[in-house]
Design an enzyme around this catalytic site. Structure first.
Site, PDB file in Angstrom:
ATOM      1  N   LYS A   1       0.849  -1.206   0.000  1.00  0.00           N
ATOM      2  CA  LYS A   1       0.000   0.000   0.000  1.00  0.00           C
ATOM      3  C   LYS A   1       0.872   1.239   0.000  1.00  0.00           C
ATOM      4  O   LYS A   1       0.677   2.169  -0.785  1.00  0.00           O
ATOM      5  CB  LYS A   1      -0.879   0.009   1.242  1.00  0.00           C
ATOM      6  CG  LYS A   1      -1.563   1.358   1.516  1.00  0.00           C
ATOM      7  CD  LYS A   1      -2.428   1.350   2.748  1.00  0.00           C
ATOM      8  CE  LYS A   1      -1.713   1.727   3.987  1.00  0.00           C
ATOM      9  NZ  LYS A   1      -1.472   3.156   4.161  1.00  0.00           N
ATOM     10  N   ASN A   2       1.909   1.264   0.849  1.00  0.00           N
ATOM     11  CA  ASN A   2       2.695   2.488   1.006  1.00  0.00           C
ATOM     12  C   ASN A   2       3.699   2.696  -0.109  1.00  0.00           C
ATOM     13  O   ASN A   2       4.342   3.734  -0.177  1.00  0.00           O
ATOM     14  CB  ASN A   2       3.360   2.508   2.383  1.00  0.00           C
ATOM     15  CG  ASN A   2       2.319   2.650   3.483  1.00  0.00           C
ATOM     16  OD1 ASN A   2       1.151   2.925   3.214  1.00  0.00           O
ATOM     17  ND2 ASN A   2       2.732   2.429   4.717  1.00  0.00           N
TER      18      ASN A   2
ATOM     19  N   CYS B   1      -6.021  12.612  11.188  1.00  0.00           N
ATOM     20  CA  CYS B   1      -6.332  11.190  11.066  1.00  0.00           C
ATOM     21  C   CYS B   1      -6.332  10.595  12.471  1.00  0.00           C
ATOM     22  O   CYS B   1      -6.066  11.261  13.446  1.00  0.00           O
ATOM     23  CB  CYS B   1      -5.336  10.505  10.151  1.00  0.00           C
ATOM     24  SG  CYS B   1      -3.992   9.792  11.019  1.00  0.00           S
TER      25      CYS B   1
ATOM     26  N   ARG C   1      -1.816  15.185  11.869  1.00  0.00           N
ATOM     27  CA  ARG C   1      -0.874  14.756  10.821  1.00  0.00           C
ATOM     28  C   ARG C   1      -0.501  16.017  10.030  1.00  0.00           C
ATOM     29  O   ARG C   1      -1.040  16.300   8.984  1.00  0.00           O
ATOM     30  CB  ARG C   1      -1.506  13.707   9.916  1.00  0.00           C
ATOM     31  CG  ARG C   1      -1.803  12.397  10.628  1.00  0.00           C
ATOM     32  CD  ARG C   1      -0.583  11.500  10.838  1.00  0.00           C
ATOM     33  NE  ARG C   1      -0.061  10.895   9.628  1.00  0.00           N
ATOM     34  CZ  ARG C   1      -0.563   9.790   9.071  1.00  0.00           C
ATOM     35  NH1 ARG C   1      -1.626   9.239   9.577  1.00  0.00           N
ATOM     36  NH2 ARG C   1      -0.025   9.283   7.990  1.00  0.00           N
TER      37      ARG C   1
ATOM     38  N   ILE D   1       1.478  18.787   7.695  1.00  0.00           N
ATOM     39  CA  ILE D   1       2.198  18.636   6.418  1.00  0.00           C
ATOM     40  C   ILE D   1       3.228  19.758   6.262  1.00  0.00           C
ATOM     41  O   ILE D   1       3.650  20.084   5.152  1.00  0.00           O
ATOM     42  CB  ILE D   1       1.232  18.630   5.211  1.00  0.00           C
ATOM     43  CG1 ILE D   1       0.397  19.919   5.157  1.00  0.00           C
ATOM     44  CG2 ILE D   1       0.314  17.411   5.259  1.00  0.00           C
ATOM     45  CD1 ILE D   1      -0.392  20.061   3.859  1.00  0.00           C
TER      46      ILE D   1
ATOM     47  N   LEU E   1       6.351  19.852   6.835  1.00  0.00           N
ATOM     48  CA  LEU E   1       7.621  19.437   6.204  1.00  0.00           C
ATOM     49  C   LEU E   1       7.453  19.283   4.694  1.00  0.00           C
ATOM     50  O   LEU E   1       8.353  19.589   3.920  1.00  0.00           O
ATOM     51  CB  LEU E   1       8.112  18.129   6.827  1.00  0.00           C
ATOM     52  CG  LEU E   1       8.285  18.127   8.344  1.00  0.00           C
ATOM     53  CD1 LEU E   1       8.819  16.791   8.824  1.00  0.00           C
ATOM     54  CD2 LEU E   1       9.191  19.265   8.789  1.00  0.00           C
TER      55      LEU E   1
ATOM     56  N   ASP F   1       4.066   0.965  12.118  1.00  0.00           N
ATOM     57  CA  ASP F   1       2.863   0.276  11.622  1.00  0.00           C
ATOM     58  C   ASP F   1       2.758  -1.142  12.153  1.00  0.00           C
ATOM     59  O   ASP F   1       1.672  -1.738  12.131  1.00  0.00           O
ATOM     60  CB  ASP F   1       2.866   0.238  10.082  1.00  0.00           C
ATOM     61  CG  ASP F   1       2.784   1.628   9.502  1.00  0.00           C
ATOM     62  OD1 ASP F   1       3.102   1.794   8.318  1.00  0.00           O
ATOM     63  OD2 ASP F   1       2.413   2.554  10.241  1.00  0.00           O
TER      64      ASP F   1
ATOM     65  N   ARG G   1      -8.664  -0.550   4.063  1.00  0.00           N
ATOM     66  CA  ARG G   1      -7.790   0.482   3.453  1.00  0.00           C
ATOM     67  C   ARG G   1      -6.436  -0.121   3.101  1.00  0.00           C
ATOM     68  O   ARG G   1      -5.779   0.314   2.158  1.00  0.00           O
ATOM     69  CB  ARG G   1      -7.571   1.641   4.436  1.00  0.00           C
ATOM     70  CG  ARG G   1      -8.727   2.596   4.581  1.00  0.00           C
ATOM     71  CD  ARG G   1      -8.309   3.804   5.393  1.00  0.00           C
ATOM     72  NE  ARG G   1      -7.019   4.280   4.919  1.00  0.00           N
ATOM     73  CZ  ARG G   1      -6.043   4.705   5.727  1.00  0.00           C
ATOM     74  NH1 ARG G   1      -6.225   4.740   7.031  1.00  0.00           N
ATOM     75  NH2 ARG G   1      -4.887   5.125   5.229  1.00  0.00           N
TER      76      ARG G   1
HETATM   77  C1  EPZ Z   1       3.760   7.091   6.138  1.00  0.00           C
HETATM   78  O1  EPZ Z   1       2.928   8.097   6.678  1.00  0.00           O
HETATM   79  C2  EPZ Z   1       2.883   5.872   6.001  1.00  0.00           C
HETATM   80  N1  EPZ Z   1       1.778   6.151   5.078  1.00  0.00           N
HETATM   81  C3  EPZ Z   1       2.343   5.479   7.369  1.00  0.00           C
HETATM   82  O2  EPZ Z   1       1.589   4.277   7.199  1.00  0.00           O
HETATM   83  C4  EPZ Z   1       3.514   5.204   8.306  1.00  0.00           C
HETATM   84  O3  EPZ Z   1       3.022   4.916   9.584  1.00  0.00           O
HETATM   85  C5  EPZ Z   1       4.430   6.434   8.353  1.00  0.00           C
HETATM   86  O4  EPZ Z   1       4.850   6.789   7.017  1.00  0.00           O
HETATM   87  C6  EPZ Z   1       5.671   6.204   9.191  1.00  0.00           C
HETATM   88  O5  EPZ Z   1       6.378   5.113   8.690  1.00  0.00           O
HETATM   89  C7  EPZ Z   1       2.001   6.063   3.753  1.00  0.00           C
HETATM   90  O6  EPZ Z   1       3.118   5.819   3.308  1.00  0.00           O
HETATM   91  C8  EPZ Z   1       0.815   6.293   2.862  1.00  0.00           C
HETATM   92  P1  EPZ Z   1       5.640  10.576   8.248  1.00  0.00           P
HETATM   93  P2  EPZ Z   1       3.445   9.635   6.692  1.00  0.00           P
HETATM   94  O7  EPZ Z   1       5.538  11.785   7.402  1.00  0.00           O
HETATM   95  O8  EPZ Z   1       4.179   9.942   5.449  1.00  0.00           O
HETATM   96  C9  EPZ Z   1       5.114  13.941  11.551  1.00  0.00           C
HETATM   97  C10 EPZ Z   1      -0.158   2.792   7.591  1.00  0.00           C
HETATM   98  O9  EPZ Z   1      -0.612   2.275   8.593  1.00  0.00           O
HETATM   99  N2  EPZ Z   1       5.091  14.884  10.420  1.00  0.00           N
HETATM  100  O10 EPZ Z   1       6.909   9.793   8.230  1.00  0.00           O
HETATM  101  O11 EPZ Z   1       2.296  10.495   7.057  1.00  0.00           O
HETATM  102  C11 EPZ Z   1       3.835  13.112  11.600  1.00  0.00           C
HETATM  103  O12 EPZ Z   1       2.836  13.806  12.307  1.00  0.00           O
HETATM  104  C12 EPZ Z   1       0.208   4.256   7.558  1.00  0.00           C
HETATM  105  O13 EPZ Z   1       0.073   2.164   6.506  1.00  0.00           O
HETATM  106  C13 EPZ Z   1       5.182  16.255  10.671  1.00  0.00           C
HETATM  107  O14 EPZ Z   1       5.276  16.697  11.822  1.00  0.00           O
HETATM  108  O15 EPZ Z   1       4.460   9.562   7.913  1.00  0.00           O
HETATM  109  C14 EPZ Z   1       4.257  11.861  12.317  1.00  0.00           C
HETATM  110  O16 EPZ Z   1       4.206  12.105  13.709  1.00  0.00           O
HETATM  111  C15 EPZ Z   1      -0.127   4.930   8.868  1.00  0.00           C
HETATM  112  N3  EPZ Z   1       5.129  17.119   9.630  1.00  0.00           N
HETATM  113  C16 EPZ Z   1       5.717  11.692  11.892  1.00  0.00           C
HETATM  114  O17 EPZ Z   1       6.131  12.950  11.349  1.00  0.00           O
HETATM  115  C17 EPZ Z   1       5.034  16.683   8.330  1.00  0.00           C
HETATM  116  O18 EPZ Z   1       5.009  17.537   7.410  1.00  0.00           O
HETATM  117  C18 EPZ Z   1       5.952  10.625  10.832  1.00  0.00           C
HETATM  118  O19 EPZ Z   1       5.214  11.007   9.734  1.00  0.00           O
HETATM  119  C19 EPZ Z   1       4.959  15.299   8.094  1.00  0.00           C
HETATM  120  C20 EPZ Z   1       4.992  14.412   9.149  1.00  0.00           C
END
Ligand code: EPZ
Length: 420
Positions: A23-24, A117, A122, A124, A126, A306, A398
């Site tokens: 999925k990811n 979520c 969550r 964005i 960054l 995850d 999902r």
């Molecule tokens: C990806 O989410 C995955 N989703 C998530 O999988 C996974 O848990 C996560 O990476 C961590 O490995 C997909 O790939 C579609 P992050 P993502 O940006 O990109 C904070 C599942 O169960 N953050 O690495 O959203 C954020 O709040 C899903 O399959 C900021 O602060 O993860 C979180 O605490 C759930 N600002 C941390 O970083 C930002 O701009 C990690 O987020 C972006 C993120």
């Protein structure tokens, strides 16, 4: 239509399973199809609700898609919009991944702020600072993000933390920038390597994915092609955890074992025999697990956040106590209250959760709060006395093509009941 999963506990698991596509991986790759005005064939594409949401976005943007068995064919030649409307953004929060690709293709993009979520806020920020570093002008007006990228310029992008989504958005946007972009402190997940390999198969020149520094040569003449998605390591981890606590012998085929090493290491410590081959993993367990050293989630190659819910579920009847520290998301213990309804003993304090194994779990009515929490409830139900009835299973759908089909293939008594 209300659907529920009915899980009868007590069965050992035996057999082989080929793991679905990731999925990811497929979500950013579907966004990447926008980088060329051509046709891409995405093989081993999992049939998931999140893939349906991505297809809806691609079609809204003017692309054509259709399935050919397990391959999704995406023709982006007639893309005629650069806007992702609120309804489609809310369907899947990771839709933000389309921002960089639309900017690269159209030099403008409008999306709505993705919904929060279940895992906590969550943000964005960054993503947006990475795109700004490439020259995008981003204005927020009434919940909409209007981005203009008239002259995207290759540059150095520094990520304060290795965000998976921000790394992917920067990589996609950099493909439309003049010159070379270097992304520092990039996330190292295998799904980012898959994205790099897909873009290079389209004629791109991306280097370094899997490490912390990724370089992207922008403005390459990209073309369509055929690409096979890697297997889903978290789905693989889910089924290993299920077999570990139920007892039995299972072989998972098609999985690259390295990304699973932290999970298989934890299960070995808990008392399982785990053997990894080139593209398969074998697990044997007598079903009596013991507690393990603290599990601290971390960016890849650390223990995957995850897999935290599903490993926790596997240890609910283990001998002793295991400490979990969730370092990635602020609110990723929502499965704990539902597990407690089945007799689980888990104490949560902030980012720390302590699981104390119990002799028995009992079936109950429980509800999914998010994707991996739902998978954890299924694993708990497989160990419980009696019937567990799981609602809100749209969360599970999902990320799993058919969790009941896969577990049933291993001998579990799991079925889907479609209500009125
Ligand atoms: C990806 O989410 C995955 N989703 C998530 O999988 C996974 O848990 C996560 O990476 C961590 O490995 C997909 O790939 C579609 P992050 P993502 O940006 O990109 C904070 C599942 O169960 N953050 O690495 O959203 C954020 O709040 C899903 O399959 C900021 O602060 O993860 C979180 O605490 C759930 N600002 C941390 O970083 C930002 O701009 C990690 O987020 C972006 C993120």
């Amino acid at each position: 239509m209300m659907c529920e999963l009915l899980v009868e506990g007590g069965e050992r698991l035996y057999g082989e399973l080929t793991i679905q596509g990731s999925k990811n991986s497929v979500l950013p790759i579907l966004a990447a199809t926008l980088l060329c005005a051509d046709t891409c064939v995405i093989e081993n594409c999992p049939k998931l609700r999140d893939v349906d949401a991505s297809i809806a976005i691609l079609r809204y943007l003017g692309c054509c898609t259709h399935w050919e068995d397990s391959a999704l064919v995406v023709d982006t030649a007639r893309m005629d919009r650069a806007v992702v409307p609120d309804a489609l953004m809310r369907e899947m929060r990771s839709s933000v991944i389309f921002l960089g690709a639309i900017l690269a293709r159209c030099k403008e993009a409008t999306i709505c702020y993705p919904g929060g979520c279940e895992l906590g806020p969550r943000p964005i920020d960054l993503h947006l600072s990475a795109l700004s570093a490439l020259g995008a002008e981003i204005r927020e007006t009434g919940g909409e993000l209007k981005c203009r990228g008239g002259t995207l310029l290759g540059s150095d992008v520094y990520l304060p933390m290795p965000s998976v989504g921000a790394t992917e958005n920067a990589l996609l946007c950099a493909c439309g920038a003049d010159g070379v972009t270097t992304i520092y402190n990039a996330a190292r997940e295998p799904e980012i390597v898959d994205l790099q390999n897909f873009i290079n198969a389209m004629g791109g020149n991306v280097r370094g994915a899997g490490g912390s520094i990724i370089t992207v040569e922008g403005k390459r003449a990209l073309h369509g092609g055929t690409y096979r998605i890697i297997a889903d390591r978290i789905a693989g981890a889910t089924y290993l955890c299920a077999a570990a606590c139920c007892g039995g012998e299972v072989r998972l085929r098609g999985v690259d074992t390295r990304p699973l090493s932290t999970v298989s290491g934890a299960l070995s410590e808990a008392g399982c025999t785990v053997k990894s081959g080139e593209d398969d993993v074998f697990l044997q367990s007598d079903g009596s697990l013991r507690s393990i050293r603290p599990v601290r989630t971390a960016p890849y190659p650390g223990f995957p956040t995850d897999a935290q819910p599903v490993l926790m579920a596997a240890l609910l009847k283990s001998a002793g106590s295991t400490v979990f520290v969730e370092n990635i998301f602020e609110n990723r213990y929502r499965h704990v209250d539902e597990l407690a309804r089945m007799g689980a003993e888990v104490r949560v304090a902030g980012r720390v959760a302590v699981v104390t194994g119990r002799e028995h779990l009992h079936g109950a009515r429980v509800k999914c709060t998010d994707l991996r929490a739902g998978a954890a409830l299924v694993i708990a139900g497989l160990q419980a006395d009696g019937l567990t009835r799981i609602s809100r299973i749209e969360h599970i759908d999902r990320g799993y093509e058919s969790i009941e089909r896969d577990l049933y293939a291993l001998g579990a008594h799991v079925r889907r009941e479609t209500g009125t």
